[in-house]
Scaffold this active site. Structure first.
Site, PDB file in Angstrom:
ATOM      1  N   TYR A  71       2.548  -9.433  -1.700  1.00 60.02           N
ATOM      2  CA  TYR A  71       3.147  -9.467  -3.120  1.00 60.02           C
ATOM      3  C   TYR A  71       3.639 -10.556  -3.645  1.00 60.02           C
ATOM      4  CZ  TYR A  71       1.877  -4.465  -0.024  1.00 60.02           C
ATOM      5  OH  TYR A  71       1.121  -4.176   0.789  1.00 60.02           O
TER       6      TYR A  71
ATOM      7  N   CYS B 253      -3.504 -21.345   9.542  1.00 61.38           N
ATOM      8  CA  CYS B 253      -4.620 -21.503   8.944  1.00 61.38           C
ATOM      9  C   CYS B 253      -4.372 -21.536   7.465  1.00 61.38           C
ATOM     10  CB  CYS B 253      -5.535 -22.392   9.492  1.00 61.38           C
ATOM     11  SG  CYS B 253      -4.544 -23.177  11.477  1.00 61.38           S
ATOM     12  N   GLU B 254      -3.486 -21.030   6.909  1.00 63.39           N
ATOM     13  CA  GLU B 254      -4.434 -20.938   6.003  1.00 63.39           C
ATOM     14  C   GLU B 254      -2.977 -21.536   4.581  1.00 63.39           C
ATOM     15  OE1 GLU B 254      -5.550 -17.116   4.216  1.00 63.39           O
ATOM     16  OE2 GLU B 254      -6.565 -16.426   6.163  1.00 63.39           O
TER      17      GLU B 254
HETATM   18  N1  LLP Z   1       4.728   8.213  -0.200  1.00 66.71           N
HETATM   19  C1  LLP Z   1       3.925   7.501  -1.159  1.00 66.71           C
HETATM   20  C2  LLP Z   1       2.426   9.253  -1.152  1.00 66.71           C
HETATM   21  C3  LLP Z   1       3.368   6.525  -0.485  1.00 66.71           C
HETATM   22  O1  LLP Z   1       2.092   6.223  -1.149  1.00 66.71           O
HETATM   23  C4  LLP Z   1       4.218   5.984  -0.254  1.00 66.71           C
HETATM   24  C5  LLP Z   1       3.994   4.465   0.019  1.00 66.71           C
HETATM   25  C6  LLP Z   1       5.704   6.041  -0.288  1.00 66.71           C
HETATM   26  C7  LLP Z   1       5.773   7.799  -0.205  1.00 66.71           C
HETATM   27  C8  LLP Z   1       6.701   5.288   0.621  1.00 66.71           C
HETATM   28  O2  LLP Z   1       7.456   4.631  -0.743  1.00 66.71           O
HETATM   29  P1  LLP Z   1       8.302   3.765  -0.659  1.00 66.71           P
HETATM   30  O3  LLP Z   1       9.670   4.909  -0.172  1.00 66.71           O
HETATM   31  O4  LLP Z   1       8.383   3.114   0.678  1.00 66.71           O
HETATM   32  O5  LLP Z   1       8.400   2.886  -1.367  1.00 66.71           O
HETATM   33  N2  LLP Z   1       2.675  -2.451   1.695  1.00 66.71           N
HETATM   34  C9  LLP Z   1       3.819  -2.571   0.060  1.00 66.71           C
HETATM   35  C10 LLP Z   1       4.711  -0.907   0.497  1.00 66.71           C
HETATM   36  C11 LLP Z   1       3.148  -0.053   0.029  1.00 66.71           C
HETATM   37  C12 LLP Z   1       3.240   1.397  -0.807  1.00 66.71           C
HETATM   38  C13 LLP Z   1       2.518   2.525  -0.068  1.00 66.71           C
HETATM   39  N3  LLP Z   1       2.836   3.636  -0.325  1.00 66.71           N
HETATM   40  C14 LLP Z   1       5.164  -3.238   0.386  1.00 66.71           C
HETATM   41  O6  LLP Z   1       4.896  -4.127   1.365  1.00 66.71           O
HETATM   42  O7  LLP Z   1       5.646  -3.757  -0.352  1.00 66.71           O
END
Ligand code: LLP
Length: 422
Positions: free
Chosen positions: A318, A346-347
């Protein structure tokens, strides 16, 4: 606010010095502060204290049993997106009535398991899912409580890969079709609509996109009620950002977020379900590693640490910014260098930071990659046969390894030879 600070020249997690912890558990490792997790949950909960609400922590952000148990004991529910997360939440003691199930691709067996657990609500994302859920529930003699996740067509202004509320994104039912789909839900035997759900993205650092989405939600709920649907709750999703940049760039406080929710939806007498993940866990964790080599090339310095993209993929996936801090506090006036902090994978995409000004490190120094408590360990993999790293929970001067280091042998033992090779 978090509990990582320099004391006596050493970065501490609460009262635990991270150099001593590194000697104890080896590197790399994730470390989480229990007091920070607790504080974040309580601040978020207090922000909504004037209104009937349930916080369903987004398990995907950090699903370690110790973290789920800590939050569950404080009263948190869980937002899950898979049968695996359902099991994790239940094993950690979070009861079915505090669990909501999100996600675009729920399989029959996951629906059945969630129905058997008596979850609070399914957040349904499409007509085919609604029809299938009705069949599965009716087949079990059950009625599934549902919210329809509605796509408000709002740009959350976050990174492309975690922006979810625009009409071209795969999530939710198109806003203009919501009325019809609620009518369909009312005609199906195995589902009962209870609420409306939205989640417009993650790492959102302004209130305006939320406010636009929730204003649309308010209008929709008024229309649905006028059409005779009993809408009792609004699931607001998650999305509030964590302060990756430290004090310079702080996302809205949960109090401001809650005040905005009240402004847009307060007149409807709903109960709220909120699904925060990152804002609870993000800066409650750090990833600690050790410098293996400092490599100088023509005009460039690479600080090569034992931290790989398999351990923390956020920087490369990201373009995420994480502060990288030396565990030994740099002396005033210490030499600063511009460096890429990279790992052994290795990237070229294997980095924690690029072109970053950091105090000049030496081989053997410990580094802390900050704000790694959310979407860190959960997104780790074993690429390059690098075993998953330990997770450590700290509480005041105590620490506990809440996931031990995996060994390469355990990874290899998952493979089998084909019978004709034996
Ligand atoms: N509810 C739903 C339906 C979601 O899909 C998500 C996150 C959340 C709640 C929680 O969102 P938050 O409060 O954590 O923003 N891996 C990515 C983030 C992916 C988020 C996916 N959905 C990163 O590292 O930035």
């Amino acid at each position: 606010m978090h509990h990582f600070a320099y004391r006596n020249g050493v970065l501490h997690a609460e009262d635990v010095p991270l150099d001593a912890l590194a000697r104890e558990v080896g590197t790399p490792f994730y470390v989480y502060s229990a007091s920070t997790l607790e504080r974040h949950y309580k601040v978020f909960d207090a922000a909504f204290s004037g209104h009937d609400h349930m916080i369903c922590y987004a398990v995907k952000a950090n699903s370690n049993q110790a973290v789920l148990k800590l939050l569950g004991d404080l009263g948190a529910g869980a937002d899950i997106v898979s049968g695996g997360e359902l099991k994790r939440a239940l094993v950690a003691g979070i009861p079915g009535e505090r669990i909501v199930f999100s996600g675009v691709g729920k399989r029959d067996e996951e629906m059945r398991a969630a129905l058997a657990a008596g979850i609070r609500c399914f957040n349904v994302e499409s007509v085919p899912e609604l029809r299938r859920l009705s069949e599965v529930a009716a087949g079990m003699g059950r009625i599934a409580p549902v919210s329809l996740r509605v796509n408000p067509d709002v740009d959350a202004g976050t990174h492309e890969k975690i922006n979810t509320g625009r009409k071209a994104d795969k999530f939710g039912i198109p806003f203009g079709e919501a009325g019809e789909v609620y009518a369909l839900a009312a005609s199906l035997p195995g589902v009962e609509a209870r609420g409306v759900d939205m989640h417009i993205g993650s790492q959102i650092t302004e209130l305006a996109p939320f406010e636009r989405a929730f204003a649309r939600m308010a209008r929709l709920i008024e229309a649905l009620r006028a059409a005779g649907h009993g809408i009792h709750h609004a699931d607001l999703g998650g999305g509030l950002g964590a302060p990756y940049h430290g004090d310079n760039d702080i996302p809205p406080h949960p109090d401001e977020y809650a005040a905005m929710v009240e402004r847009t939806l307060g007149h409807l007498g709903l109960s709220y379900i909120i699904e925060p993940g990152r804002v609870i866990a993000g800066n409650a964790g750090a990833l600690i590693g050790r410098v293996i080599f400092v490599k100088e090339t023509d005009g460039k310095t690479f600080v090569i640490a034992d931290l790989g993209m398999n351990d923390l993929i956020r920087p490369t996936l990201y373009e995420a910014f994480h502060h990288v801090r030396p565990v030994r506090e740099p002396a005033a006036g210490a030499e600063m260098i511009e460096a890429d902090v990279v790992g052994p994978v290795c990237e070229t995409g294997d980095y924690m930071a690029r072109g970053r000004m950091i105090p000049k490190p030496e081989r053997g120094d410990l580094l802390a990659v900050m704000t790694a408590g959310a979407y860190g360990a959960v997104q780790a993999g074993t690429y390059n046969t690098r075993p998953l790293v330990p997770e450590v929970l700290v509480k005041e001067d105590k620490f506990a390894v809440v996931r031990p280091r995996m060994e390469a042998e355990q990874i290899i033992a998952l493979d089998r030879l084909a019978p004709w090779q034996e």
